[in-house]
Enzyme design. Sequence first.
Site, PDB file in Angstrom:
ATOM      1  N   SER A 175      79.818 -53.189 -57.195  1.00 26.75           N
ATOM      2  CA  SER A 175      78.382 -53.266 -57.472  1.00 26.75           C
ATOM      3  C   SER A 175      77.660 -52.265 -56.579  1.00 26.75           C
ATOM      4  O   SER A 175      78.258 -51.697 -55.661  1.00 26.75           O
ATOM      5  CB  SER A 175      77.858 -54.686 -57.212  1.00 26.75           C
ATOM      6  OG  SER A 175      78.064 -55.052 -55.859  1.00 26.75           O
ATOM      7  N   CYS A 176      76.393 -52.066 -56.848  1.00 24.70           N
ATOM      8  CA  CYS A 176      75.644 -51.057 -56.105  1.00 24.70           C
ATOM      9  C   CYS A 176      74.168 -51.406 -56.127  1.00 24.70           C
ATOM     10  O   CYS A 176      73.703 -52.141 -57.008  1.00 24.70           O
ATOM     11  CB  CYS A 176      75.880 -49.686 -56.735  1.00 24.70           C
ATOM     12  SG  CYS A 176      75.123 -48.318 -55.853  1.00 24.70           S
TER      13      CYS A 176
END
Length: 278
Positions: A175-176
């Site tokens: 994720s980011c």
Amino acid sequence: MKTLTEKENKLQSVIAGYDRVVVGFSGGIDSTVVLKEALNTLGTQNVLAVVANSELFADEEYQKAVKLANELGAQVQGIQLDYLAEEHVKHNTPESWYYMKKIFYQSLNKVAAQFSATAALDGMIMDDNADFRPGLRARDEEGAVSVLQVAGMYKKEVRELAHELELENWNKVASCSVSSRFPYYTELTSTKVQRVIAAEGYLRAQGFATVRVRVHEQIARIEVPATDLAALIAEKAQIAQKLQQLGYEYVTVDLQNFESGRMNKTLSATEKKKVLVG
């Protein structure tokens, strides 16, 4: 070339050099391996998992990280970070990644001091050295230690080790920060950010585990891996309806498929160098 066993031994040796540590824990595979090895090496009483929450990440990710850290037997402390209060982050400049990581590592160091830790560890891996990672500069300035890098470990090896350690998230999708969904120099607001989080949450619930909703004003551009493209298009009507309900005027599919860090392609080599060296 060192074997995975040799690299794990190096990782454990590096961690064993500290008496007490805090681990910046996101719930991702890299920081999970660091946390697990730290617990095994130093013992529960000498390790604290620090989980950060902010507007730029889904609350679900924070909650899952806290739950996972608890399941691993770690002491856990949550911290709330107000990234959007920082002007570079709010206006999504190329320097925003540096400032976000600066805020994170400074907060991690404060917790480390309270815990009487001798080191603050993170989950950076060797692959990060070959990418546009302004956070590395912030890490170096704040003195955090990327033990996986010290051990020379790449993502493939981290996943393999996680599988051997029987970690449930060994194959977790990365994720980011949601800021990566917007072009640089776009002013970020809570409304814009929450809309992306809602859109991606909906798409994941439909079975698209790896997905990004990139935003260009009123256009939502959906990126999924090539293997999911046909399935996405097959559901185009209901997906378009849902995202329009969330506030996007146009909903499109990117035929070039999912690519991590896509927005960074708009930066020139000169701009990247300026951000990386300060």
